[in-house]
Design an enzyme around this catalytic site. Sequence first.
Site, PDB file in Angstrom:
ATOM      1  N   LYS A  51       0.795  -1.221   0.000  1.00 33.54           N
ATOM      2  CA  LYS A  51       0.000   0.000   0.000  1.00 33.54           C
ATOM      3  C   LYS A  51       0.833   1.280   0.000  1.00 33.54           C
ATOM      4  O   LYS A  51       0.370   2.335  -0.460  1.00 33.54           O
ATOM      5  CB  LYS A  51      -0.943   0.013   1.204  1.00 33.54           C
ATOM      6  CG  LYS A  51      -2.146  -0.903   1.079  1.00 33.54           C
ATOM      7  CD  LYS A  51      -3.185  -0.326   0.147  1.00 33.54           C
ATOM      8  CE  LYS A  51      -4.511  -1.075   0.253  1.00 33.54           C
ATOM      9  NZ  LYS A  51      -5.552  -0.470  -0.599  1.00 33.54           N
ATOM     10  N   SER A 300       0.482  -9.648  -0.649  1.00 34.32           N
ATOM     11  CA  SER A 300       0.281  -8.198  -0.583  1.00 34.32           C
ATOM     12  C   SER A 300       0.591  -7.565   0.761  1.00 34.32           C
ATOM     13  O   SER A 300       0.854  -6.364   0.825  1.00 34.32           O
ATOM     14  CB  SER A 300      -1.159  -7.859  -0.995  1.00 34.32           C
ATOM     15  OG  SER A 300      -2.080  -8.547  -0.160  1.00 34.32           O
TER      16      SER A 300
END
Length: 400
Positions: A51, A300
Amino acid sequence: MLQLTDIQQAAERLRGQVLNTPCVESRTLSQLTGAQVFLKFENLQFTASFKERGALNKLAQLTAQERAQGVIAMSAGNHAQGVAFHAQRLGIRAVIVMPRFTPGVKVARTRGFGAEVVLHGDTLDAASSYARELAAEQGLTFVHPFDDEAIMAGQGTLALEMLAQQPGLDTLIVPIGGGGLISGVATAGKAIKPGIRIVGVQTQRFPGAVNAVTGSTHPRGESTIAEGIAVSAPGAHCLPVIRDLVDELLLVDEGDVEQAIVMLLEIEKTLAEGAGATALAALVRHPERFAGRRVGLVLSGGNIDPMLLAAIIGRGMVRSGRLARIVVNTRDVPGSLARVTALVAQAGANVQEIHHQRAFTLLAAQHVEIEMVLQTRDAAHVQELLTALNAQGMQARLMG
């Protein structure tokens, strides 16, 4: 619509400020699944998530006035940490609105990066609405977690890295929440290698993108261990990209995700949060779709609450037969407990917990119920143990 040049420009802005994470083959996972599996370790970023790529790309493009007034973001954790960390580096005030269910480890780390954390609402949507209100009241720039082309471009930089590191990849499996990551990955991947197959993964409890793209009506659940992708619907900027460039969308259940987390810990010695493990969960659940292909999995993120992780590991041990709860019914005479535990030891199992029950049982008087939690090798070993106990005249059974 997002273009490859946007992602390439983002990569230049990010150069030297985020980690170019490894993308390496997992021989063991390849053997288990029948595909050649490569893992992109975004859980190794400083904030333990991809992110920060999108967050930094957005912050780097703010005007001087926007920087002076500050930014606000809504996030269940990883976007929050990315915005907070890079805002702190750049000297920008950051306010983060997080849902009340956000794991404590993510709240603490976000505050640790100097952000002002506001806990509000029980859903991402409620937190988002409140963040918009605060942005308007205080003149803050809203940094959306996914529905912004600057965010999408930043996330797409990891696909540039993957295809530079492993040019032979022919399939990428990517988690989908709001769609920022897969939009960037699909845009970069298809532009560089038009024949590459892009597969998106959601949990069965939050199938917003699957419903939006396919027209299905899968019901939405209340919660998921993959809270990082617990988004009701993809972003308005993301949905057209997903429709145009993503080849397939798959759903996985909670058990699949738990299994994938444990596999990554045991096999790769790496920690993935629920959302971060969904790509592997999809590969393990649908191996026939990927057999013989060179598959890149995006891990992720790795921010997971330690108590949740402990529970997942324990449940994983039960599923694999390495932790078993059995009940043995036998006569209550001196030495009976020692006899049972001796048989357990002879079978190669180890007692983790034991409970000797006389009063709260329907057994006849002078009989006892012995409940044990045992460390075992696998499911076959458990059956061997039960057979050995029953062969000695005891009534032994596995409890669910």
